[in-house]
Every structure is written in C-alpha cells, then in structure tokens.
Design a protein around this motif. Structure first.
Motif, PDB file in Angstrom:
ATOM      1  N   LYS A  20       0.850  -1.189   0.000  1.00  0.00           N
ATOM      2  CA  LYS A  20       0.000   0.000   0.000  1.00  0.00           C
ATOM      3  C   LYS A  20       0.885   1.238   0.000  1.00  0.00           C
ATOM      4  N   GLN A  64       1.043   5.112   0.904  1.00  0.00           N
ATOM      5  CA  GLN A  64       0.334   6.121   1.684  1.00  0.00           C
ATOM      6  C   GLN A  64       0.434   7.478   0.982  1.00  0.00           C
ATOM      7  N   GLU A  65      -0.642   8.223   1.025  1.00  0.00           N
ATOM      8  CA  GLU A  65      -0.661   9.580   0.463  1.00  0.00           C
ATOM      9  C   GLU A  65      -0.280  10.555   1.569  1.00  0.00           C
ATOM     10  N   VAL A  66       0.791  11.332   1.366  1.00  0.00           N
ATOM     11  CA  VAL A  66       1.227  12.332   2.343  1.00  0.00           C
ATOM     12  C   VAL A  66       1.023  13.719   1.738  1.00  0.00           C
ATOM     13  N   LYS A  96       3.964  10.113  -2.298  1.00  0.00           N
ATOM     14  CA  LYS A  96       3.541   8.788  -1.850  1.00  0.00           C
ATOM     15  C   LYS A  96       4.635   8.222  -0.936  1.00  0.00           C
TER      16      LYS A  96
END
Length: 330
Positions: A275, A277-279, A297
C-alpha cells in the motif's frame, strides 16, 4: 567473415570409446545421445544434459514437429540472440514470458517463514547504478510523481542487518526504464545504497507505472501469436545482499493495478503487494528532500533476509522431495 586460414582441426577429443548403432530410427537417435551424455565428467552437468535430451526429444515426438516448424524455431531463437545488446536481454525476456524465470526463482528461493519473498530479476537490471546515501534520490526531478521508500533490513529473528547493499531500479513516470532511451547518458531511476547501523534505509524515487515489456522484438511477436498481452503491473525492483544471508531479488507491487493478477512475466506474489500512503504535508516533503510541491507517496516496508544456512536447508529438503516424486512418477 574472411577466408579460413590453415587446416580445419577437431577439438582434440578421440572417437567414442564404444560403438553405437547407426541412427536409423527416432528411438536410436535418442538412445545414442543419452549414451554419449554419460561421458560428461561433471555429475550435475551429466544429469542436466540427459534430462534436457530426454524432454526435448519427447517434445519433438509428442508434437510431431515438422521441418518447417523446426526451421521457424531456429529463426526465432536466432532473432532473439540478434536482438540482445549490452543493455537489452531478449533471452531473459523470453525466459520471463514463458514462466521459466519465475519457476527457477520459486525453486531456488522457497519461502522461509518470516522472510521477504523473492520475485523475478527482469531484463532491465544493469551494473552501473550510482552509489547513493540514505535520503538521496534515484531519479532526477521531473521523472514522475514523488515517492519515498523506507524501511529496515532485518534477519528472520528481527535482528537489524547493518551495511546491507540495496540495489533498486524502476521505470520513470512514462513507463520506460533508462536503458530504453536511445540517448541514455547516465543511469536514471536506479541506485545503490546501504542500510545504516540500525538496518534502516530510505530514498527518494518516483511512483512506478504499469508498462509494456518490449514488443518490438521476437518475444513481442511470440506474445501476439499466443494472444497474450505484454503488460507488467507497476513495481519497484530491489536486490539486497549481506554477508551470511541469501541474496534477495524482489519487487514491491503497489495495490490497485489492473495487471497484478495477469503479469506478463508471472512475477507478482501476494505478499509483495504493498500500500502506498498519500502524504500531503509541505514541511514533510521538504524534510524528505523533495524540492517542490506538498505531496508524495510513502512506501514503508521492512525487508527480511534469510540466513544462508536456513535457506540452504529448505532448498535441499525441497530438492530431495522433488527427486523422490520424480522417481515415483517414472
């Protein structure tokens, strides 16, 4: 090629130490070859040669291979060889699409409880990756959407592994490896770094994208002839080495890609789907070295290496099991 000079010479080996019947029938051809293969001095090479001859001749018999098909096969393999360059390995690509690479990988890297699973090397690895420090970028700015990769290199018992060598490579945002650009001047979207004293590593990259494996050569023609697509899901390659541990060639596959279950080279394993992650934090983006923007990402994943002794034990057990099953089936 110029005219040959001097006298044609043999390789220096004498005639066979036994007599063979003339190859007047298909069965005699195979049996003669198997007798000759017995002369191979190396035990392993003799075993491989005899099995190759047996199964190759069996294939010819079972398919009643025609002379025209044989000629086409020779022309195909010749074209595969001619397509290879120092930066393009069409034979590895052929092995990949036939599932041989994945099969060899699976047999030689059996899953060990707790260890990160392996994946195929692929045809785009090169030896010229630049040496980087943790936090550096493997990609020039503008090569794609920002991504930060971080984790630890650990043993199966959780012990951090310092100074492990990590080779990593990927496509750019257009779906091309650097070796596919005719004007390639330097390595791009690839690098070599080392885990720190606590086993930690981290580097800037770009979000990989799904891409077609080269379709402009004989392997591409083969896929079209079989009615198969030539797409690979997006992924990030890694190769990790550390003294006392089995070298790991693997890849991480971001979830959600439509090609995950039908990868053209059969490289995806469920445990390697990750996965991203969107930061969305400008301060965090600057902290991690991204020169602009406020989003990226984040791929966080530890890499678990297997001690060589444990890996060898599992491999040898599986090999014994396979040999036993082959003998029972014979």
């Amino acid at each position: 090629m110029g005219e040959p000079e001097g006298k044609a010479v043999s390789n220096g080996l004498p005639p066979l130490p036994f007599q063979l019947p003339y190859p007047d029938s298909p069965d005699v051809i195979t049996s003669n070859l198997l007798k000759i293969a017995e002369l191979t001095p190396n035990d392993r090479k003799r075993f491989l040669a005899k099995n190759l001859i047996t199964h190759l001749h069996q294939f010819v018999r079972e398919t009643s291979l025609t002379t025209k098909e044989w000629e086409e096969a020779i022309q195909f393999l010749t074209a595969v060889g001619k397509t290879c360059t120092p930066l393009r390995q069409e034979f590895i690509l052929l092995s990949d699409v036939l599932g041989v690479s994945a099969l060899v990988d699976a047999l030689n890297n059996p899953p060990v409880q707790g260890g990160t699973e392996s994946s195929v090397l692929g045809p785009f690895f090169t030896e010229d990756s630049p040496d980087l420090e943790n936090g550096d970028s493997i990609a020039s700015d503008g090569k794609g959407e920002y991504m930060y990769v971080e984790g630890r290199v650990l043993s199966t018992d959780g012990t951090p592994i310092p100074n492990a060598t990590i080779e990593t490579w990927e496509t750019d945002g257009h779906g091309f490896y650097d070796t596919q650009y005719s004007n390639r001047e330097k390595p791009e979207c690839r690098g070599r770094l080392h885990s720190d004293k606590d086993g930690r590593f981290g580097y800037r990259a770009v979000v990989p994208v799904a891409y077609p494996i080269p379709g402009d050569g004989p392997v591409g023609d083969l896929l079209l002839g079989m009615g198969r697509h030539n797409m690979r899901p997006n992924h990030l390659h890694l190769m990790i080495e550390a003294p006392g541990y089995t070298k790991l060639v693997t890849a991480f596959y971001p979830e959600g890609d439509e090609w995950l279950e039908s990868d053209a080279v059969f490289g995806v394993k469920k445990s390697l789907v990750v996965k991203l992650q969107e930061v969305n934090d400008e301060a965090e983006a600057r902290k991690r070295g991204f020169p602009k923007g406020n989003s990226f990402k984040l791929l966080q994943r530890d890499i678990i290496l297997v001690p060589e002794e444990k890996s060898r034990e599992v491999f040898e057990r599986n090999a014994r099991e396979a040999a036993k099953n082959a003998l029972a089936a014979a």
